[in-house]
Design a protein around this motif. Structure first.
Motif, short mmCIF file in Angstrom:
data_model
loop_
_atom_site.label_atom_id
_atom_site.label_comp_id
_atom_site.label_asym_id
_atom_site.label_seq_id
_atom_site.Cartn_x
_atom_site.Cartn_y
_atom_site.Cartn_z
N TRP A 251 32.12 42.58 37.83
CA TRP A 251 33.14 42.65 38.85
C TRP A 251 34.81 42.31 38.60
O TRP A 251 35.60 43.10 38.65
CB TRP A 251 32.61 42.32 40.36
CG TRP A 251 33.63 42.83 41.26
CD1 TRP A 251 34.86 42.30 41.85
CD2 TRP A 251 33.72 44.21 41.97
NE1 TRP A 251 35.38 42.75 42.61
CE2 TRP A 251 34.95 44.03 43.03
CE3 TRP A 251 32.84 44.96 42.02
CZ2 TRP A 251 35.17 45.07 43.96
CZ3 TRP A 251 32.97 46.18 43.03
CH2 TRP A 251 34.12 46.15 43.62
N ARG A 252 34.58 40.91 38.46
CA ARG A 252 36.09 40.39 38.25
C ARG A 252 36.75 40.95 36.95
O ARG A 252 37.92 41.17 36.95
CB ARG A 252 36.02 39.02 38.27
CG ARG A 252 35.74 38.67 39.84
CD ARG A 252 36.16 37.11 40.05
NE ARG A 252 37.35 36.73 39.67
CZ ARG A 252 37.67 35.48 39.40
NH1 ARG A 252 36.66 34.78 39.48
NH2 ARG A 252 38.92 35.24 39.35
N TYR B 64 32.66 41.33 43.90
CA TYR B 64 33.70 40.51 44.42
C TYR B 64 33.70 39.28 43.51
O TYR B 64 34.74 38.27 43.36
CB TYR B 64 33.89 40.09 45.82
CG TYR B 64 34.21 41.11 46.63
CD1 TYR B 64 34.92 42.43 46.35
CD2 TYR B 64 33.24 41.53 47.92
CE1 TYR B 64 34.99 43.53 47.16
CE2 TYR B 64 33.32 42.82 48.41
CZ TYR B 64 34.15 43.82 48.55
OH TYR B 64 34.22 44.63 48.99
N LYS B 65 32.50 38.73 43.05
CA LYS B 65 32.30 37.55 42.34
C LYS B 65 31.57 37.43 41.08
O LYS B 65 31.66 36.48 40.44
CB LYS B 65 31.63 36.61 43.61
CG LYS B 65 30.43 37.28 43.85
CD LYS B 65 29.75 36.46 45.28
CE LYS B 65 28.65 37.02 45.76
NZ LYS B 65 28.24 36.54 47.06
N PHE C 232 35.99 36.44 31.68
CA PHE C 232 35.22 36.03 32.85
C PHE C 232 33.74 35.65 32.88
O PHE C 232 33.15 36.36 31.86
CB PHE C 232 35.14 37.24 33.86
CG PHE C 232 36.51 37.66 34.34
CD1 PHE C 232 37.21 37.24 35.42
CD2 PHE C 232 37.40 38.54 33.78
CE1 PHE C 232 38.42 37.61 35.79
CE2 PHE C 232 38.57 38.95 33.74
CZ PHE C 232 39.33 38.45 35.21
N GLU D 21 38.00 44.34 37.98
CA GLU D 21 39.13 44.10 39.12
C GLU D 21 40.50 43.78 38.41
O GLU D 21 41.37 44.19 38.97
CB GLU D 21 38.52 42.73 39.98
CG GLU D 21 39.48 43.06 41.36
CD GLU D 21 38.86 41.80 42.54
OE1 GLU D 21 38.14 41.04 42.00
OE2 GLU D 21 38.53 42.18 43.67
N CYS E 286 33.10 32.32 37.04
CA CYS E 286 32.62 33.26 38.02
C CYS E 286 30.96 32.64 37.89
O CYS E 286 30.42 32.36 37.14
CB CYS E 286 32.39 34.75 37.52
SG CYS E 286 34.01 35.35 36.79
N SER F 123 30.85 38.14 37.01
CA SER F 123 32.01 38.34 35.90
C SER F 123 32.17 39.49 35.47
O SER F 123 33.25 40.07 35.01
CB SER F 123 31.26 37.79 34.76
OG SER F 123 30.17 38.30 34.38
#
Lengths: 355, 355
Positions: free
Chosen positions: B86-87, B81-82, B37, B90, B62, B84
């Motif tokens: 966080w993702r 949510y957006k 990400f 996630e 991202c 690198s």
């Protein structure tokens, strides 16, 4: 003349290490006098072999010797008023000695010191200060295990005590002081530490240069002259550093003896390794200093050899000569105002709380 | 196949270190897949130079990258949510990755990990576990700084989490566990530590061999496989050990370059010093592991080079392969009873308390 009270019965080896240690100190310092406390039949034969110590000292027979595994309460019950440990401390109290040194067990020594000397007015709890070798020289670190936990006021007391000691032994007029924390930002860490930092910044005491927070790796860097922390984290930091030094020493030894080439290298570098060993030698920094009582007591490692014990006595000598206790009293008065902000009775009560 | 989610934007050097690090891991482990990400324009040019990584990975663009100096709250506000970071986390939550690695800033990574993954049922607070090199090999030490202070129940949680991790990476069926304290006697230390010791002795959990108290110098000795402590003392111990290692390294270098003889010695002993340097290399033990969340997140040092980042990814790989999360769940159920003794809602609330 500096008069040092010596508990000759303390440590793993008693007078067999204590007296040779005193001999080294007496050789270096012609103006030192020892008041030696111990059992006649154990101390006298050793003393007879060291005429220089015999000449520089007075001996006092004590029936009782506190054992290394005595609990503090047990030591107090059996040894109060009559053990060599008690009487060495008492010599500081009654003014016949400037400072006291014992290699006896830490818990008993602290209990007796608190009971005999009492905590100073406006100090709630004593601390144990260690001398920590750094890449820049040496720093004072306290508390390394007198008590567990400390509130902001107690941390400030430690800062005052530690900076007086640093001034006394390093000769720095306004030692820099750091509070040990988990980050250097103002928002991080224990509440007590943050509060102490705020108060020290506001008070800006004359006796020290408050630096701010420091982290664990700042101790060895020598970022500040005095590192202040509560006794749990301080004790763990001290022992972790000792453990790491031993661990690396072991790595180094095994690396240098593994191949013929490395063994040859080790021969050429013999002097370098000797210097390194001296640098890493815990004996040079032997001596935990009890601060915050009405008198200075130095605790030598129980397992120290004569060189190590001599280092602890040297430290005591320096603090005696610089009249550390008077300096601490002055700093405390300046900080708290001459009347002492705190309730004196309350401060005295707290002295025996963690025995 | 082990799937590792990578935040390519974290650390002081971003993809320039992350991608070469992944290349080293991909070379050693043919069954690894990376979910990378980051920002397209920053990552793609580097990725193009490492075809092996390109082949073993999928890339996700991202827009946002969390900065190294973002406050946790700021990072959450801007990057939830957006980013690198966080993702990557996630991806663990939604099951597309087994484990996540980031060299981004610790506070932000912990805040996002807690927010995204949540603490496990019956765990009040996550911990950061470090791998500590010892003379016997390696030990797990936790908590080294996720939170400050811990009560007896939390220390027991840490013991369960740490022993599951030790089992996973060292392959020891019943790792030995020690509680870090200021003495090994039962009567000494913080109340919380004494209480935890009592409870662990009584419970005698199947998943670990409870050893008792250990002191700071026991960590480097490797006395136990898992050392449990609260985050303030743990962080100070870790940084103090790092500081001491650097300090001795500096002594050694200056000793070896001081004279002609020592320089000659250093040449002969070159291989020995290389071995020593490897032993003391913090890169080998790079990677703080966040434990107690519903997913494993590994934090690499921000300043790590490719070798260091690869070590953190290796660690993640080992924990992913051994299904550490499932093992922790089983251990917790066995200890607390399958329903979980604690109030689940309460445990979840505590998750965001120290952000």
């Amino acid at each position: 003349m500096i008069r040092i009270a010596i508990d000759a019965m303390g440590g793993d080896h008693g007078p067999e290490v204590v007296i040779p240690g005193l001999d080294k100190v007496a050789e270096r310092r012609p103006d030192v006098r020892f008041l030696i406390f111990g059992r006649h039949e154990t101390v006298m034969p050793v003393l007879a072999r060291y005429p220089r110590v015999e000449q520089a000292s007075e001996f006092f027979h004590c029936e009782i010797a506190v054992r290394m595994d005595d609990k503090p309460s047990q030591a107090l019950r059996q040894g109060r008023y009559k053990s060599s440990m008690w009487r060495a401390i008492e010599a500081v109290k009654d003014g016949s000695a400037d400072v006291c040194v014992s290699a006896g067990n830490t818990g008993a020594l602290m209990a007796m010191s608190k009971f005999c000397l009492r905590t100073m007015v406006s100090i709630e709890r004593p601390a144990i200060a260690a001398i920590w070798p750094t890449v820049r020289g040496e720093s004072v670190v306290l508390d390394v295990g007198a008590t567990i936990g400390a509130d902001a006021d107690q941390l400030i007391d430690f800062a005052i005590l530690g900076s007086a000691m640093a001034r006394s032994i390093f000769g720095i007029e306004r030692p820099s002081v750091g509070l040990l924390n988990v980050g250097v930002e103002e928002i991080k860490g224990q509440e007590e530490v943050k509060e102490a930092g705020r108060l020290l910044r506001e008070a800006n005491p004359k006796s020290m240069d408050y630096h701010g927070f420091v982290e664990g790796d700042d101790i060895g860097k020598g970022t500040v002259d005095v590192v202040v922390t509560e006794g749990f984290a301080g004790n763990i930091a001290l022992k972790t550093a000792e453990g790491t030094a031993k661990q690396i020493g072991q790595y180094l030894r095994s690396a240098m003896t593994r191949t013929l080439m490395s063994k040859i290298g080790a021969i050429f570098a013999r002097d370098a390794f000797r210097r390194l060993k001296e640098k890493m030698d815990v004996r040079r920094a032997n001596g935990g200093v009890f601060l915050g009582l009405n008198g200075i007591v130095v605790k030598s490692h129980g397992g120290a050899d004569d060189e190590g014990f001599a280092a602890a006595v040297d430290l005591a000598y320096d603090m005696g000569r610089s009249k550390l206790i008077d300096a601490i009293r002055r700093d405390l008065e300046t900080f708290h105002g001459s009347a002492g902000k705190r309730d004196v009775a309350g401060a005295k009560d707290a002295g025996s709380e963690d025995l």
